[in-house]
Structure formats: C-alpha cells, structure tokens
Design an enzyme around this catalytic site. Sequence first.
Site, PDB file in Angstrom:
ATOM      1  N   ASP A 210       0.855  -1.186   0.000  1.00  0.00           N
ATOM      2  CA  ASP A 210       0.000   0.000   0.000  1.00  0.00           C
ATOM      3  C   ASP A 210       0.896   1.243   0.000  1.00  0.00           C
ATOM      4  O   ASP A 210       1.694   1.440   0.923  1.00  0.00           O
ATOM      5  CB  ASP A 210      -0.896  -0.022   1.250  1.00  0.00           C
ATOM      6  CG  ASP A 210      -2.013   1.010   1.161  1.00  0.00           C
ATOM      7  OD1 ASP A 210      -2.036   1.780   0.199  1.00  0.00           O
ATOM      8  OD2 ASP A 210      -2.854   1.038   2.081  1.00  0.00           O
TER       9      ASP A 210
ATOM     10  N   ASP B 229      -3.083   2.491  -5.996  1.00  0.00           N
ATOM     11  CA  ASP B 229      -1.989   2.540  -5.009  1.00  0.00           C
ATOM     12  C   ASP B 229      -1.937   1.318  -4.100  1.00  0.00           C
ATOM     13  O   ASP B 229      -1.217   1.320  -3.111  1.00  0.00           O
ATOM     14  CB  ASP B 229      -2.114   3.806  -4.153  1.00  0.00           C
ATOM     15  CG  ASP B 229      -3.434   3.877  -3.401  1.00  0.00           C
ATOM     16  OD1 ASP B 229      -4.321   3.086  -3.719  1.00  0.00           O
ATOM     17  OD2 ASP B 229      -3.558   4.719  -2.501  1.00  0.00           O
ATOM     18  N   GLU B 230      -2.686   0.278  -4.422  1.00  0.00           N
ATOM     19  CA  GLU B 230      -2.688  -0.933  -3.601  1.00  0.00           C
ATOM     20  C   GLU B 230      -2.638  -2.167  -4.500  1.00  0.00           C
ATOM     21  O   GLU B 230      -3.334  -2.223  -5.513  1.00  0.00           O
ATOM     22  CB  GLU B 230      -3.966  -1.031  -2.758  1.00  0.00           C
ATOM     23  CG  GLU B 230      -4.117  -0.013  -1.671  1.00  0.00           C
ATOM     24  CD  GLU B 230      -5.422  -0.241  -0.915  1.00  0.00           C
ATOM     25  OE1 GLU B 230      -5.567  -1.323  -0.309  1.00  0.00           O
ATOM     26  OE2 GLU B 230      -6.280   0.643  -0.957  1.00  0.00           O
TER      27      GLU B 230
END
Length: 405
Positions: free
Chosen positions: A10, A103-104
């Site tokens: 993350d 973003d993960e």
Amino acid sequence: MVTTLIGHIDSDCFYVSCERIRSYSLRGVPCGVLGNQGACVIAKSYELKAYGVKTGHPIWEAKKLCPHAVFVKRDFRWYEVISRRLLDLLKTVSPLVEYYSIDEMFFDASELQRYFRLPLEAATRALQTLVQEQIGVPVSIGIAPSRSLAKLGSDAAKPFGIQVIERDCERFLRSQPVGELCGIGSRSERKLRDRNIHTCWDYRQADRLLIRNLLTIKGEALWWELRGDAVNPIQTTRPPHKAIARGGSCGGKTMDADRIRAWAVRNIERLIEALDHHRVYARHISLQIDANKTALWLGRTPLAVPSASFRMIYDAVMPMLATAPTTHPVSHMHIIAENLTWRDRIQKSLFFEDAQSPLDQIKRDINQKLGRFAIRSAETLPLHEIYHDATHNYDICDISGKMCF
C-alpha cells in the site's frame, strides 16, 4: 495455484508521493493534492495531516489550518504511470499480482524469501527498499496467510512500515478495532458492537453462524480470513463489468440548465469511450443526479438495441434529464450503462440503426490519433473549465484493469 502467503503493498500518501517524484521542492513540506475543481483536498502528506487537514477539506479551510502548505492540482495520468511502474516491479518478485487499485496491490509472497535470499521479515523490508529506490514511492507492506490479514497488517504498519502476521496472531488482532477490517462499514460495526464484538480478535472468536446471520456470507468469509484461511484468492484478471458508469462532480452546485445539459453530454462521451475500451454495448441506460452527494433522482430506460451510439444514448438520457426535479442545485451526476453485452455476440437487426454510426467511428478514430477529446460535442461548450484545464481530461476511473471498480 494455491498461495500460502499473501502480501499487500500500500503506497503511503500516493498522490503526494507521485508529485514529489517530479518535484523535489515538495519533499518534506506540508503538501496537498486538490481535485480538478481546485476546491477540495483529495490527498495530503503526513506533514499536512499533522496540522489537522483532512481529505475533503475545502482549500480555504486547509489554508487556515496550515497557511504555508503547498497545494498542487491532481494529475491522474502521471499517477497511473507511477502505479504501472510499481505493478511491473512487483511482477518481477512475485508469480501472482492483483492490481487492486492505483496505489494498492495484492501479491503472492511465497517466493519472497527465495528471491531475496533472506528470512521473510528481512525479505519484506528488502522489497520495501527496492520500491523506494526504483520507483521513489514509500510503501507499507503486510504479509499474512490471507488477504484480509495482509491488508490489516499494511494498514497498521503505516507509514513506511512492514507487518508479518502469523496464523496465530492474537496479540495483533486484539490491538485492531473491528472497524479497521476492509468490508466492515459503520452499520456493520454497530451490529457487531451490539454483540460485544469490538476487536478483530473478538470477531475471530465469535460464533461463525452468528457472524453469518449478522453480516451474510461476506462476513463469514472475513471470519475465515481472520483465522488465516484464505477464502478470497488473488485475482490477476478483472472479471467482466456488470455495469459501467461515468460522471462525478459538476464543478460545484448548479441550477444552470445549459451547464447541467453540458455535463450530461460530457459524461455520455466518456461513457462511450469506456464502452469502446471494454468492447461492450449497453442494453439499459441510467441517469443519477445528486444534490450535495444525497441521492436526489434516478431514471432508467432501455435502449431499442444494444448500443454504444452517441445519438442513441443521448436520446435516452435527455428525456430523463428533462423530467428530473429542478428544485435543488445539482452537484453530481452519473450516467450508467447496464445489462452489458459483448459486441461480437449480438444479433444485428434489419430494422434499427447500427450499434455505432459512421460518425461515432470517425470521432473515435480522430480522438485516438490526435488526442483524447480532440473532437467533442459543441453542447459541452458551457463547461469552460474543461477546455482550459488539462486535468479534466483524465480521471481515476479512466485507469483500466483495477479490481476495486
């Protein structure tokens, strides 16, 4: 393929981190990223967060809290470039990677020790360092037997930490409120609290059938995941969409009929672009109009034939728009294509127009050659901002391949 260890990576304050890659002056200073209207903070650095600025704060309130902060406008096209670099790097150290969001990412961590030739915790730290050095983005990483535990671990490790979770993780789960679990919203949290379930450990120790009765089969899946049994596998390809929507903010509240109509046309054009990308046609079109994010009105109409034609969708949307209430200012609008069908599986009709006209195809070809929105409907002219600010031309929903939506 059976995965014994799942990782969740993350990125820390991702949008700000991306801006700092190309602008060294933003490093170490309170920094916020603004939405495309420049009115609200959509991401913040930890330095800015320390001043009490939160996501969604209007810019004028954020400036009062931190007058010397630096604010930049969002650039999702750049954020996608960095996100794809992170995805490619992760694929070099893992046999399976799920592109969960910009973003993960979830990944198979079973090969991590062999790749870095280090014990698991040191290998996880090595991966974090590799990402920092090669991509330039700080990340937090959770490693666990299941994806829910892995995500819980990376969330708890923020910022720039790692968390390796064993199957027997009582101490860690006791430290985590049940509301931290992905999938447990405020309503579910209240139901659990009424049954004296406050922490993730309480959730894991609760009766399985009680959890199922309270939170359906999804809650039961979480119960298994907290026990270290991976019931939600890593998905490397996105399942077909059941519906595709395009829309969002109308640039502030408005009762101006020309601007509302212009936003509808702009959203139709974006929707057709998405239908082209996924090679599908819509059988139904819905129009949702919100006043300050409170659902105000929803219309739905079938199309005569499965279609991605501008004229056909326009003719479906505009009558719905004309019957929508006009007593409240419109803040958000979404146009939704539903009951989708693959383009190569439809039976062509002798009596209706083609699913896309020659004009649709010419428009698409020119935009692909000269740039997105090089040609668009003149009905969008009242939206002066989209013609003068390139940040309007690319939104987070335009980034394909993500699992989250």
